[in-house]
Design a protein around this motif. Structure first.
Motif, short mmCIF file in Angstrom:
data_model
loop_
_atom_site.label_atom_id
_atom_site.label_comp_id
_atom_site.label_asym_id
_atom_site.label_seq_id
_atom_site.Cartn_x
_atom_site.Cartn_y
_atom_site.Cartn_z
N HIS A 24 0.84 -1.19 0.00
CA HIS A 24 0.00 0.00 0.00
C HIS A 24 0.88 1.25 0.00
O HIS A 24 1.84 1.33 0.77
CB HIS A 24 -0.91 0.01 1.24
CG HIS A 24 -1.69 -1.26 1.42
ND1 HIS A 24 -2.71 -1.62 0.58
CD2 HIS A 24 -1.57 -2.26 2.33
CE1 HIS A 24 -3.21 -2.78 0.98
NE2 HIS A 24 -2.54 -3.19 2.03
N TYR A 25 0.54 2.23 -0.86
CA TYR A 25 1.32 3.44 -1.00
C TYR A 25 0.41 4.67 -0.87
O TYR A 25 -0.69 4.68 -1.43
CB TYR A 25 1.97 3.52 -2.39
CG TYR A 25 2.88 2.39 -2.75
CD1 TYR A 25 4.27 2.51 -2.64
CD2 TYR A 25 2.38 1.18 -3.24
CE1 TYR A 25 5.11 1.47 -3.00
CE2 TYR A 25 3.21 0.14 -3.60
CZ TYR A 25 4.58 0.28 -3.47
OH TYR A 25 5.41 -0.74 -3.83
N ALA A 26 0.88 5.68 -0.16
CA ALA A 26 0.23 6.98 -0.15
C ALA A 26 1.32 8.03 -0.31
O ALA A 26 2.40 7.90 0.28
CB ALA A 26 -0.54 7.21 1.15
N GLY A 27 1.05 9.06 -1.11
CA GLY A 27 2.12 10.00 -1.35
C GLY A 27 1.67 11.34 -1.87
O GLY A 27 0.53 11.55 -2.27
N TRP A 28 2.63 12.25 -1.84
CA TRP A 28 2.50 13.61 -2.37
C TRP A 28 3.31 13.65 -3.66
O TRP A 28 4.48 13.27 -3.68
CB TRP A 28 3.04 14.60 -1.36
CG TRP A 28 3.47 15.94 -1.89
CD1 TRP A 28 4.75 16.41 -2.00
CD2 TRP A 28 2.62 16.98 -2.37
NE1 TRP A 28 4.76 17.68 -2.52
CE2 TRP A 28 3.45 18.06 -2.75
CE3 TRP A 28 1.25 17.12 -2.51
CZ2 TRP A 28 2.96 19.24 -3.27
CZ3 TRP A 28 0.74 18.30 -3.03
CH2 TRP A 28 1.59 19.34 -3.40
N LEU A 29 2.68 14.08 -4.77
CA LEU A 29 3.34 14.05 -6.07
C LEU A 29 3.31 15.42 -6.74
O LEU A 29 2.30 16.13 -6.67
CB LEU A 29 2.66 13.05 -7.01
CG LEU A 29 2.93 11.57 -6.78
CD1 LEU A 29 2.09 11.03 -5.63
CD2 LEU A 29 2.64 10.76 -8.05
N VAL A 30 4.42 15.76 -7.38
CA VAL A 30 4.51 16.89 -8.29
C VAL A 30 4.80 16.31 -9.67
O VAL A 30 5.80 15.59 -9.85
CB VAL A 30 5.61 17.87 -7.86
CG1 VAL A 30 5.79 18.97 -8.90
CG2 VAL A 30 5.29 18.47 -6.49
N GLN A 64 4.84 7.08 1.29
CA GLN A 64 4.79 6.30 2.53
C GLN A 64 4.12 4.98 2.17
O GLN A 64 3.05 4.98 1.54
CB GLN A 64 3.99 7.03 3.60
CG GLN A 64 4.00 6.38 4.97
CD GLN A 64 3.60 7.36 6.03
OE1 GLN A 64 4.42 8.14 6.50
NE2 GLN A 64 2.34 7.35 6.43
N ALA A 65 4.73 3.86 2.53
CA ALA A 65 4.24 2.55 2.09
C ALA A 65 4.24 1.57 3.24
O ALA A 65 5.01 1.68 4.20
CB ALA A 65 5.12 2.02 0.95
N ASP A 69 -0.38 -5.36 7.45
CA ASP A 69 -0.39 -5.18 8.90
C ASP A 69 0.00 -3.77 9.33
O ASP A 69 -0.14 -3.41 10.51
CB ASP A 69 0.51 -6.21 9.60
CG ASP A 69 1.97 -6.14 9.17
OD1 ASP A 69 2.35 -5.17 8.46
OD2 ASP A 69 2.73 -7.05 9.53
N GLY A 70 0.52 -2.95 8.40
CA GLY A 70 0.84 -1.55 8.70
C GLY A 70 2.00 -1.34 9.64
O GLY A 70 2.22 -0.22 10.11
N ALA A 79 9.13 2.87 5.92
CA ALA A 79 7.94 3.24 5.16
C ALA A 79 8.16 4.38 4.18
O ALA A 79 7.49 4.44 3.15
CB ALA A 79 6.80 3.60 6.11
N GLN A 80 9.04 5.29 4.49
CA GLN A 80 9.10 6.55 3.75
C GLN A 80 10.27 6.59 2.78
O GLN A 80 11.37 6.11 3.08
CB GLN A 80 9.20 7.72 4.73
CG GLN A 80 7.97 7.84 5.61
CD GLN A 80 8.10 8.91 6.67
OE1 GLN A 80 9.15 9.53 6.83
NE2 GLN A 80 7.03 9.13 7.42
N TYR A 81 10.01 7.17 1.61
CA TYR A 81 11.07 7.37 0.63
C TYR A 81 10.61 8.38 -0.41
O TYR A 81 9.43 8.70 -0.51
CB TYR A 81 11.45 6.05 -0.05
CG TYR A 81 10.36 5.43 -0.88
CD1 TYR A 81 10.28 5.63 -2.26
CD2 TYR A 81 9.40 4.61 -0.30
CE1 TYR A 81 9.29 5.07 -3.02
CE2 TYR A 81 8.39 4.03 -1.05
CZ TYR A 81 8.35 4.26 -2.41
OH TYR A 81 7.35 3.70 -3.16
#
Length: 264
Positions: A24-30, A64-65, A69-70, A79-81
């Motif tokens: 699962h991925y959540a992110g901020w994109l430009v 953030q991924a 199970d988180g 998680a972050q990259y």
């Protein structure tokens, strides 16, 4: 018996670099769309897939991924990259994918080994690079870069301590559509050399990520500048001068549950 999805192979599988999907991925994109001389795309687009149309997109992402199970969210170094993704639009040959126009990813750079290996397994040709991008924060403040008209965002990529990409975005206050891999299927290549035959090169197999459960905040539109720099190893500058055509910024989430072979 080892329980690891990837090396290192241990009886518990706990220290495996990558756990089995779903991821699962959540992110901020430009995102910056660009145009280039289509004839130069032959250097980066495999002929068996199709031909470059002269359009592409660079995505600068702060991700953030986690797994189901988180647990990575409680230890965010896992998680972050950040990464920079380059995709080129292609006119696909018959039997390649399920749409006439799609994207191919020739180059992508990330700063986290976990993401590097996850990318290779999906067909994203990741290498190590350093991405920086302005973050927008939900505040009305000079340092918050709110998603409103006039806000300015910057992004850059360096590889082996050499600058490879520079971009800047000025938001217009208008909504934007999806760009790049957000808008159409994207093809990647997976292939490994066989060291029992060290004189032979890898034969790539083409596939695309199996993505589900996409959510988006909506995309703030804008104008942009974009420059690719020469590099002693990286080949992005083979596309020649590029013209930024439009840009967007926003948040999104996706789940990758595996990969899909191309039709045909």
């Amino acid at each position: 018996m080892p329980q690891s999805f990837t090396p290192p192979f241990t009886s518990s599988g706990r220290s495996a670099l990558v756990q089995a999907p779903p991821w699962h991925y959540a992110g901020w994109l430009v995102n910056v769309a660009f145009e280039f001389d289509a004839a130069l795309g032959t250097a980066l687009v495999p002929a068996e897939l199709g031909t470059a149309t002269g359009k592409g997109c660079v995505h600068f992402a702060d991700w953030q991924a986690c797994g189901d199970d988180g647990r990575e969210l409680l230890d965010p170094v896992y998680a972050q990259y950040r990464e920079t993704i380059v995709v080129l639009e292609i006119a696909a040959k018959p039997g390649v994918g399920d749409t006439r126009l799609c994207f191919y990813c020739p180059l992508i750079y990330v700063d986290q080994d976990i993401s590097l290996l996850r990318g290779w397994l999906q067909g994203w040709p990741k290498k190590i690079g350093q991405t920086w991008l302005t973050r927008s924060m939900p505040l009305i403040h000079p340092a918050a870069a709110p998603l409103s008209a006039g806000s300015q965002l910057g992004a850059s990529l360096s590889v082996k301590e050499r600058r490879l990409v520079d971009a800047s975005v000025t938001l217009s206050g208008e909504k934007a559509g999806r760009l790049g891999f957000l808008a159409a299927p994207t093809i990647g290549a997976i292939g490994w050399p066989d060291l029992t035959q060290p004189g032979s090169v890898a034969v790539p197999r083409y596939l695309r990520a199996d993505i589900i459960d996409r959510v988006e905040s909506g995309w703030a539109g804008g104008s942009a500048t974009l420059r690719f720099h020469d590099h002693p190893v990286e080949e992005l500058a083979l596309l020649g001068p590029v013209d930024a055509t439009t840009a967007s910024a926003g948040w999104m989430g996706i789940t990758v549950r595996g990969a899909l072979p191309l039709e045909g």
